[in-house]
Design an enzyme around this catalytic site. Structure first.
Site, short mmCIF file in Angstrom:
data_model
loop_
_atom_site.label_atom_id
_atom_site.label_comp_id
_atom_site.label_asym_id
_atom_site.label_seq_id
_atom_site.Cartn_x
_atom_site.Cartn_y
_atom_site.Cartn_z
N HIS A 179 3.29 -4.80 4.07
CA HIS A 179 3.24 -5.32 5.43
C HIS A 179 2.74 -6.78 5.45
O HIS A 179 2.01 -7.19 4.56
CB HIS A 179 2.29 -4.51 6.31
N HIS B 105 0.85 -1.20 0.00
CA HIS B 105 0.00 0.00 0.00
C HIS B 105 0.88 1.24 0.00
O HIS B 105 2.10 1.17 0.09
CB HIS B 105 -0.98 0.00 1.19
N HIS C 3 5.06 0.34 -0.40
CA HIS C 3 5.79 -0.54 0.51
C HIS C 3 4.75 -1.57 0.97
O HIS C 3 3.64 -1.59 0.43
CB HIS C 3 6.40 0.26 1.68
N CYS D 142 5.77 6.66 4.25
CA CYS D 142 4.57 5.88 3.91
C CYS D 142 3.93 6.36 2.60
O CYS D 142 3.07 5.67 2.05
CB CYS D 142 3.53 5.94 5.03
N ASP E 259 -4.98 -10.64 0.36
CA ASP E 259 -3.68 -11.30 0.42
C ASP E 259 -2.92 -11.17 -0.91
O ASP E 259 -3.45 -11.48 -1.98
CB ASP E 259 -3.86 -12.78 0.77
N HIS E 260 -1.66 -10.74 -0.81
CA HIS E 260 -0.79 -10.55 -1.97
C HIS E 260 -1.39 -9.55 -2.96
O HIS E 260 -1.18 -9.66 -4.17
CB HIS E 260 -0.48 -11.89 -2.66
N GLU F 48 -0.41 -3.85 11.91
CA GLU F 48 0.24 -3.45 10.67
C GLU F 48 1.72 -3.81 10.73
O GLU F 48 2.33 -4.20 9.75
CB GLU F 48 0.07 -1.95 10.46
#
Lengths: 135, 135, 135, 135, 135, 135
Positions: D42, D15, D40, D34, D80-81, D125
């Site tokens: 998480h 994100h 980047h 950010c 996810d991913h 996070e």
């Protein structure tokens, strides 16, 4: 000025989830592999939370050593390395789901706390599944 | 639409639990090995929880970098690698139990939060003992 | 068929890092806030690893209860809730860095192991810093 | 006799935090690194808490396998991913801060729960930053 | 008397796994959802292990503050909140799998260590997947 | 350029430690509460480590999805929610201590690895007790 003090403990036990009044097929349908007649087991991680006023003399809500010993006497002694279905009386007619275990533990500990102390119990059945109970 | 944001931090400190108006024997009876006159210590793990409305412009309740820096300035700077009894003024007349420490930290942080932000503090003294406080 | 069995334990202690033959300024330059004359402390997490042949009779390399008690007697009893500089003889002339502590613990435990058992010690000083030693 | 059952899950996602109506300079000023235009990411750790009455027949508040599958279908499948800004519709006009993500997840899951079940969502996070939401 | 000192750090980054010389279909076949063209990301947990002799003057193998700063300068500065494929030169022609990342980190850190210090790198990509490298 | 890739998994099982050729008294003397005839159980945490060369085409030592599925098929399928003494053939004449379990798991997985891949198995029986095996 109420503070909650929390103490972690653990015990290992075997159990199975099933109803005696159901067939094996019905138990397997509802409880899946948790109904295995040969039992399976868990490392239960227990957290006991006690909320109360700080004693101005000692700075304690409750002496953690006393709480640690209480958990040992009332919970670990009854549960550790036991088969919950076969060896813990409370589960002779109660399915030992995490939800039911957490209430049984609450009922064992509550009478030993000081008046005004509020009790909450958290129980990890696996690192990914846990339950919490307070009244 | 209130969300709670939580930030973990830590500090290492020495302390002992005792009352100056008690004898060594009495202190040892009540506080056990925690009363050791030569001190012992802990890696305190701190969790600061702030509950508030999400700012519709930024999507933040509170910028976590701001909260991280606030904890560093107000808590870590005063506590980390310190002797709580000898070097932290608040404990000159207050026993540094986890219960009292968590209230002291609450009082340090609260004035720096925005109005309407609710504060809760969790403090681990050991991996098995922790305390929680909010007003 | 050698297997390594590992047992975790912990103890809380106070210490400071400094040399008596250095000035406060020099100690502060080299050891930073770890040189604080009032001490600071840690929750030390200890892992003791013993590698050896499985006993075909018991299926054990070493009974974990025996290892648990050995750690309690030889390490926790000497270290827990102690000031390492002031109360542990081995550190009267040895700086209690994690590196030196891990060797002291190795030397305490090694003589109690069976011949042919290999010993490795891991010691966490904080959740982010740890050391490991074996011969 | 209400008990809370909690189930952990996780997903990995990319994100960035920025507002389309702000300049890069302004976004960088408010969101710092950010706001990186290249994104980047998480490992998000999710905990879903459901509070309700224990079913006296099964001893369950809710079958954890059902909850596990619900999280997989409603949350992991969508997140996810994935790149939250580019591939999750809810964030086409909403900044994917942890605070906003936790509300989106709440809204995905709530319609699938039984009446009377109370839902709380916790989202890590990073290991040091997390958020919690319930209505 | 060689001791290994280990220091944990972390960074968050986005990446994707794919070969430029393969079609999207081939990349998806081999790398699955890790090939997502919009990227995904992780909280990478890094452990740097340095094995060497204890300095008899300081009791240190290596000052952990120096190691902490070295990791910050050489690893976190280059990786944290970055897109590994787009912003880290080493991955312009190298797939940023955990295996390749751990070798890149090794090569960044090794030249800064004292002669005789042995380096091992552990990298967690998720809480369940990690890699380890040493020469 | 050998890298070790590690994958975590888990399973829950019941077991007891005893020898059929010993009396109950003797079993209790040697295995203590682990000999309970009604069984007890654990959440076993398993870590499978595979060391090998990085494939220059994929950047993988071994595809983690393949390793995850291999562990599921060869270990979890046989062990999860099972009674090790009663339902896992390998333990019909072998005491299911952690030491023996880790070798059984090694033998199940090794034939499925590529030539040149070195295998190490770590098994946590409780959060404080674990074993490691490689040839």
């Amino acid at each position: 000025m109420k503070v909650t003090v929390s103490r972690k403990a653990h015990f290992n036990a075997a159990h199975r989830l099933y109803r005696k009044d159901w067939t094996d097929i019905k138990n397997n349908e509802i409880f899946g592999k948790c109904a295995n007649p040969h039992y399976h087991g868990h490392n239960y991680e227990l957290i006991v939370h006690v909320k109360g006023e700080i004693d101005p003399i000692t700075g304690y809500v409750m002496d953690m050593k006393v709480l640690k010993d209480l958990i040992k006497d009332e919970v670990e002694h009854r549960m550790d390395h036991k088969n919950l279905n076969e060896e813990v009386e409370e589960f002779s007619d109660l399915i030992p789901t995490a939800e039911n275990i957490v209430i049984v533990i609450y009922n064992w500990l509550k009478p030993h706390l000081a008046k005004g102390h509020e009790l909450t119990i958290t129980l990890y059945e696996t690192p990914r599944n846990y339950v919490t109970f307070s009244k």
